[in-house]
Write a protein that holds these residues in place. Structure first.
Motif, short mmCIF file in Angstrom:
data_model
loop_
_atom_site.label_atom_id
_atom_site.label_comp_id
_atom_site.label_asym_id
_atom_site.label_seq_id
_atom_site.Cartn_x
_atom_site.Cartn_y
_atom_site.Cartn_z
N TYR A 6 0.84 -1.19 0.00
CA TYR A 6 0.00 0.00 0.00
C TYR A 6 0.88 1.25 0.00
O TYR A 6 1.95 1.26 0.61
CB TYR A 6 -0.85 0.08 1.28
N TYR B 50 0.33 5.30 1.14
CA TYR B 50 -0.51 6.29 1.79
C TYR B 50 0.24 7.62 1.81
O TYR B 50 1.48 7.65 1.73
CB TYR B 50 -0.85 5.90 3.23
N PHE C 234 -5.27 7.19 1.52
CA PHE C 234 -4.95 6.05 0.68
C PHE C 234 -4.63 6.50 -0.74
O PHE C 234 -5.35 7.34 -1.31
CB PHE C 234 -6.14 5.08 0.66
N TYR D 189 -3.00 0.46 -4.04
CA TYR D 189 -2.82 -0.84 -3.40
C TYR D 189 -2.47 -1.87 -4.47
O TYR D 189 -3.11 -1.93 -5.52
CB TYR D 189 -4.13 -1.23 -2.70
N ASP E 30 -5.26 -1.34 -7.29
CA ASP E 30 -6.38 -0.44 -6.96
C ASP E 30 -5.82 0.97 -6.91
O ASP E 30 -5.15 1.34 -5.94
CB ASP E 30 -7.00 -0.84 -5.62
N VAL F 14 -7.27 -11.93 5.40
CA VAL F 14 -8.29 -11.01 5.89
C VAL F 14 -7.88 -10.46 7.26
O VAL F 14 -7.52 -11.22 8.16
CB VAL F 14 -9.65 -11.71 6.00
N GLY F 15 -7.91 -9.15 7.37
CA GLY F 15 -7.61 -8.52 8.65
C GLY F 15 -6.15 -8.51 9.03
O GLY F 15 -5.81 -8.13 10.15
N LYS G 198 -2.47 -7.40 9.65
CA LYS G 198 -1.99 -6.06 9.97
C LYS G 198 -1.00 -5.57 8.94
O LYS G 198 -0.30 -6.35 8.28
CB LYS G 198 -1.37 -6.03 11.36
N LEU G 199 -0.95 -4.26 8.80
CA LEU G 199 0.00 -3.63 7.90
C LEU G 199 1.28 -3.30 8.65
O LEU G 199 1.24 -2.83 9.79
CB LEU G 199 -0.60 -2.33 7.34
N PHE H 212 4.33 -0.77 8.42
CA PHE H 212 4.63 0.49 7.76
C PHE H 212 6.13 0.77 7.74
O PHE H 212 6.86 0.44 8.68
CB PHE H 212 3.95 1.64 8.50
N TYR I 107 -14.00 -4.34 9.33
CA TYR I 107 -12.91 -4.74 10.21
C TYR I 107 -12.32 -3.44 10.76
O TYR I 107 -12.17 -2.47 10.03
CB TYR I 107 -11.84 -5.53 9.46
N PHE J 98 -9.44 -1.27 13.26
CA PHE J 98 -8.06 -1.28 13.73
C PHE J 98 -7.74 0.03 14.45
O PHE J 98 -8.30 1.08 14.15
CB PHE J 98 -7.09 -1.40 12.54
N TYR K 39 -4.05 1.98 15.14
CA TYR K 39 -2.60 2.03 14.97
C TYR K 39 -2.05 3.16 15.83
O TYR K 39 -2.73 4.17 16.06
CB TYR K 39 -2.23 2.27 13.50
N LEU L 218 0.55 -1.62 14.71
CA LEU L 218 -0.78 -2.04 15.12
C LEU L 218 -0.89 -2.11 16.64
O LEU L 218 -0.03 -2.69 17.31
CB LEU L 218 -1.09 -3.40 14.51
N LYS M 38 -7.01 -4.91 16.97
CA LYS M 38 -7.93 -5.01 15.84
C LYS M 38 -9.17 -5.81 16.24
O LYS M 38 -9.12 -6.65 17.15
CB LYS M 38 -7.26 -5.66 14.63
N LEU N 18 -11.98 -8.18 14.26
CA LEU N 18 -12.42 -8.83 13.03
C LEU N 18 -13.79 -9.45 13.21
O LEU N 18 -14.66 -9.35 12.35
CB LEU N 18 -11.41 -9.91 12.61
N ARG O 23 -11.62 -1.16 7.54
CA ARG O 23 -11.73 -1.82 6.24
C ARG O 23 -13.21 -2.10 6.02
O ARG O 23 -13.78 -2.96 6.69
CB ARG O 23 -10.90 -3.09 6.18
N ASN P 223 -9.66 -3.99 -0.48
CA ASN P 223 -8.66 -4.10 0.58
C ASN P 223 -8.21 -2.73 1.10
O ASN P 223 -7.26 -2.66 1.85
CB ASN P 223 -7.45 -4.87 0.06
N LEU Q 259 -7.80 0.34 3.31
CA LEU Q 259 -7.92 0.64 4.73
C LEU Q 259 -8.07 2.15 4.84
O LEU Q 259 -7.18 2.90 4.43
CB LEU Q 259 -6.68 0.15 5.47
#
Lengths: 114, 114
Positions: free
Chosen positions: A33, A35, A45, A48, A56, A99-100, A102-103, A105, B32, B34, B36, B46, B49, B51, B94, B100, B102
Motif C-alpha cells: 500500500y 498512503y 490512501f 494498493y 487499486d 483477511v484482517g 496487519k499492515l 509500515f 474490520y 483497527f 494504529y 498495530l 484489531k 475482526l 476496512r 482491501n 484501509l
C-alpha cells in the motif's frame, strides 16, 4: 531486511520537477500500500497492489501520480510535475494477503516541494 | 464516500488518569476495525484489531477498544496512562464493500503530562 524500507527518507525538490519514491516491502508480503500523510491530517490512501492483480488506483489524486511494483516486490511511486500541495510524508506498508492482516509500515519519505 | 472520524485531534491528560479516544465510521456495512499508534519519530504499528467475535478487544500496552455496531463506533480506552503513551493514534476501518482499502481517521494526538 526485517522491515519495510523506504528511500529516500527526505526529498526536497523544486516545483515542476519529477520525483520517484521507493518502497522495499517485507519479503513474502504480497500486499503493498501507498498512503500520504499531510501535516495534521490522517492517512490518505493512494494505491494498493496485491500479487499479480491489477492495482487499486482509486486513491491517486491526479494523473501526475503513478506507481509500479516490479516482480511483485519493490514499488516506486512517481510524482510528475510536482506541486507545493504534494508536500507530505509518503508512507508505504506491506502485509500478507489474509483477511484482517496487519499492515507493516515503513518510516516514510518526507517530500518537500519548494 | 465512506469515512472514519476521530473527533478529537488532541487529548491532553495527566499521567495515571484514564483516557478514551473516540472513533466513528460512516457506513452500516460490515467492517474490520483497527487502531494504529505512531510514537514520536517511529513508524505506525498495530495496537489492536477487531475482526469478529467479542466486541471488546484487548491490545498491547494495556489498551482496549469496544466495537459498537449500532453506534458505528470503535473507541479506544486505557484505564491509566503513562508518559510513554504519548503518541499519535489512528483509527482505521476496512469496509467490506471497499476491497482491501484501509481508511484511516485523522488521528488523535495523546499528550500525557506528569
Amino acid at each position: 531486511g526485517a522491515g519495510v524500507s523506504q528511500s529516500p527518507s527526505n526529498k526536497v525538490t523544486e516545483k515542476g520537477k519529477d520525483v520517484e519514491l521507493r518502497c522495499d516491502p517485507i519479503s513474502g508480503h504480497t500486499a503493498l500500500y501507498w498512503y500520504r500523510q499531510s501535516l495534521g491530517q490522517g492517512l490518505e490512501f493512494l494505491i494498493y497492489f496485491q500479487g499479480n492483480s491489477a492495482p487499486d488506483k482509486s486513491g491517486l489524486p491526479s494523473d501526475r501520480f503513478s506507481a509500479e511494483r516490479t516482480g511483485g516486490s519493490v514499488s516506486t511511486l512517481t510524482i510528475q510535475r510536482t506541486q507545493q500541495e504534494d508536500s507530505a510524508v509518503y508512507l508505504c506498508a506491506s502485509s500478507l494477503n489474509r483477511v484482517g492482516e496487519k499492515l507493516f509500515f515503513g518510516s516514510g519519505t518526507q517530500l518537500s516541494v519548494l | 464516500a465512506q469515512s472514519v472520524t476521530q473527533l478529537d485531534s488532541q487529548v491532553p491528560v495527566f499521567e495515571e488518569a484514564p483516557v478514551e479516544l473516540r472513533c466513528n465510521y460512516s457506513s452500516s456495512v460490515s467492517v474490520y476495525l483497527f487502531w494504529y499508534v505512531q510514537y514520536p519519530n517511529q513508524g505506525l504499528q498495530l495496537l489492536l484489531k477487531y475482526l469478529s467475535g467479542s466486541t471488546l478487544v484487548k491490545g498491547i500496552n494495556g489498551f482496549e477498544a469496544e466495537f459498537n455496531k449500532s453506534q458505528t463506533s470503535f473507541h479506544l480506552r486505557k484505564p491509566s496512562v503513562h508518559i510513554s503513551d504519548t503518541a499519535e493514534y489512528f483509527c482505521a476501518v476496512r469496509f467490506n464493500n471497499a476491497g482491501n482499502m484501509l481508511t484511516f481517521g485523522g488521528g488523535t494526538r495523546l499528550m500525557v503530562k506528569p
